[in-house]
Motif scaffolding. Structure first.
Motif, PDB file in Angstrom:
ATOM      1  N   SER B  75      67.286 -53.559  55.685  1.00 17.41           N
ATOM      2  CA  SER B  75      66.407 -54.515  54.998  1.00 17.41           C
ATOM      3  C   SER B  75      65.077 -53.846  54.665  1.00 17.41           C
ATOM      4  N   SER B  76      64.445 -54.349  53.615  1.00 19.31           N
ATOM      5  CA  SER B  76      63.126 -53.850  53.189  1.00 19.31           C
ATOM      6  C   SER B  76      63.111 -52.327  53.175  1.00 19.31           C
ATOM      7  N   SER B  77      64.014 -51.741  52.415  1.00 17.57           N
ATOM      8  CA  SER B  77      64.204 -50.290  52.446  1.00 17.57           C
ATOM      9  C   SER B  77      62.924 -49.526  52.116  1.00 17.57           C
ATOM     10  N   GLN B  78      62.805 -48.359  52.712  1.00 17.84           N
ATOM     11  CA  GLN B  78      61.675 -47.464  52.501  1.00 17.84           C
ATOM     12  C   GLN B  78      62.200 -46.102  52.019  1.00 17.84           C
ATOM     13  N   THR B  79      61.333 -45.330  51.412  1.00 20.30           N
ATOM     14  CA  THR B  79      61.769 -44.022  50.884  1.00 20.30           C
ATOM     15  C   THR B  79      62.300 -43.135  52.005  1.00 20.30           C
ATOM     16  N   THR B  80      61.775 -43.324  53.198  1.00 20.26           N
ATOM     17  CA  THR B  80      62.234 -42.525  54.343  1.00 20.26           C
ATOM     18  C   THR B  80      63.645 -42.886  54.791  1.00 20.26           C
ATOM     19  N   ASP B  81      64.198 -43.978  54.254  1.00 16.89           N
ATOM     20  CA  ASP B  81      65.590 -44.337  54.562  1.00 16.89           C
ATOM     21  C   ASP B  81      66.568 -43.488  53.747  1.00 16.89           C
ATOM     22  N   SER B  82      66.086 -42.768  52.776  1.00 19.98           N
ATOM     23  CA  SER B  82      66.972 -41.948  51.943  1.00 19.98           C
ATOM     24  C   SER B  82      67.728 -40.929  52.793  1.00 19.98           C
ATOM     25  N   GLY B  83      68.916 -40.601  52.330  1.00 22.66           N
ATOM     26  CA  GLY B  83      69.750 -39.644  53.055  1.00 22.66           C
ATOM     27  C   GLY B  83      71.184 -40.117  53.039  1.00 22.66           C
ATOM     28  N   VAL B  84      71.998 -39.486  53.877  1.00 20.17           N
ATOM     29  CA  VAL B  84      73.413 -39.834  53.941  1.00 20.17           C
ATOM     30  C   VAL B  84      73.690 -40.571  55.247  1.00 20.17           C
ATOM     31  N   TYR B  85      74.389 -41.677  55.130  1.00 15.52           N
ATOM     32  CA  TYR B  85      74.755 -42.493  56.281  1.00 15.52           C
ATOM     33  C   TYR B  85      76.240 -42.305  56.562  1.00 15.52           C
ATOM     34  N   PHE B  86      76.543 -41.965  57.812  1.00 18.43           N
ATOM     35  CA  PHE B  86      77.928 -41.751  58.209  1.00 18.43           C
ATOM     36  C   PHE B  86      78.344 -42.773  59.259  1.00 18.43           C
ATOM     37  N   CYS B  87      79.576 -43.203  59.100  1.00 14.93           N
ATOM     38  CA  CYS B  87      80.260 -43.984  60.113  1.00 14.93           C
ATOM     39  C   CYS B  87      81.248 -43.043  60.794  1.00 14.93           C
ATOM     40  N   ALA B  88      81.306 -43.070  62.115  1.00 18.71           N
ATOM     41  CA  ALA B  88      82.242 -42.244  62.858  1.00 18.71           C
ATOM     42  C   ALA B  88      82.964 -43.111  63.877  1.00 18.71           C
TER      43      ALA B  88
END
Lengths: 114, 109
Positions: B75-88
C-alpha cells in the motif's frame, strides 16, 4: 548480530578454471543451502547441508560440489567452469533442517566466467 | 518439483498507489516466504507465511494453503519499493525452496 556473509562478492574466472565460494551462516544456524540465480530468473536450488552432511541436491552436474565445516560454514566448489556458470550464487542459512523454518540469504557472490 | 507462478511479471506504479502480487503453487507446501531482491542482489526477507495473514507496516501478506496461493499487498507505494519480489515455497523434509520468476516492480515518483 551478523547476517549470512558470503565471500567474495564478485569474481571473474576463465573457462575451465575452478572456483570456491564461501558462506558463513547466522550464528546458531546449522543448515546452509546454496542457490544459483541466472539473470532474469528466480534462484535454483543446488545443495543443502545440515550438520556437515549433504541433505539435498538439485539438478546440477557433478562439477558442482560443496561441504560444510564443524563451525557450520560452507564452501561451494565449481570445477571446469563454463560460460553458462556465470550467475549470482546465493547462500541461505536456517536454524534447523525441519520444515517450517525461516531461511535467510546472504548478499551473494556474482561469478562471471569469460 | 513444485511449480511456482508469480503474476504479474512486470508492474509499473505511480508513487502512492496500491498493488497486489500473486503467487500460485502446484502442490502442498510447508514453508512459504516472500522476498524483495535489492539492486545488489540480496534477498531481503519480507514475510515467512506458510499460512494465514501477516502485516508489517505498508506491506501485508496472505497465504491460503488449501487453495495453493499467496498474495503480497503493497500500500502507498514508494520509489524504494522498486525491485524484484520473489515468492519461494518449500516442501518435504528439508528447506529446499522453489522460487517463482518474480514480479519486477517499478514505482515512479
Amino acid at each position: 548480530d551478523a547476517g549470512v556473509t558470503q565471500s567474495p562478492t564478485h569474481l571473474i574466472k576463465t573457462r575451465g578454471q575452478q572456483v570456491t565460494l564461501r558462506c558463513s551462516p547466522i550464528s546458531g544456524h546449522k543448515s546452509v543451502s546454496w542457490y544459483q540465480q541466472v539473470l532474469g530468473q528466480g534462484p535454483q536450488f543446488i545443495f543443502q547441508y545440515y550438520e556437515k552432511e549433504e541433505r539435498g541436491r538439485g539438478n546440477f552436474p557433478d562439477r558442482f560440489s560443496a561441504r560444510q565445516f564443524p563451525n557450520y560454514s560452507s564452501e561451494l566448489n565449481v570445477n571446469a567452469l563454463l560460460l553458462g556458470d556465470s550467475a549470482l550464487y546465493l547462500c541461505a542459512s536456517s536454524l534447523a533442517l525441519v520444515r517450517n523454518t525461516e531461511a535467510f540469504f546472504g548478499q551473494g557472490t556474482r561469478l562471471t566466467v569469460v | 518439483g513444485i511449480q511456482v507462478e508469480q503474476s504479474p511479471p512486470d508492474l509499473i506504479l505511480q508513487e502512492g498507489a496500491n498493488s497486489t502480487l500473486r503467487c500460485n503453487f502446484s502442490d502442498s507446501v510447508n514453508n512459504l516466504q516472500w522476498f524483495h531482491q535489492n539492486p545488489w542482489g540480496q534477498l531481503i526477507n519480507l514475510f515467512y507465511i506458510p499460512s494465514g495473514t501477516k502485516q508489517n507496516g505498508r506491506l501485508s501478506a496472505t497465504t491460503v494453503a488449501t487453495e495453493r496461493y499467496s498474495l503480497l499487498y503493497i500500500s502507498s507505494s514508494q520509489t524504494t519499493d522498486s525491485g524484484v519480489y520473489f515468492c519461494a515455497v518449500g516442501d518435504g523434509n528439508f528447506n529446499k525452496f522453489y522460487f517463482g520468476s518474480g514480479t519486477k516492480l517499478n514505482v515512479k515518483p
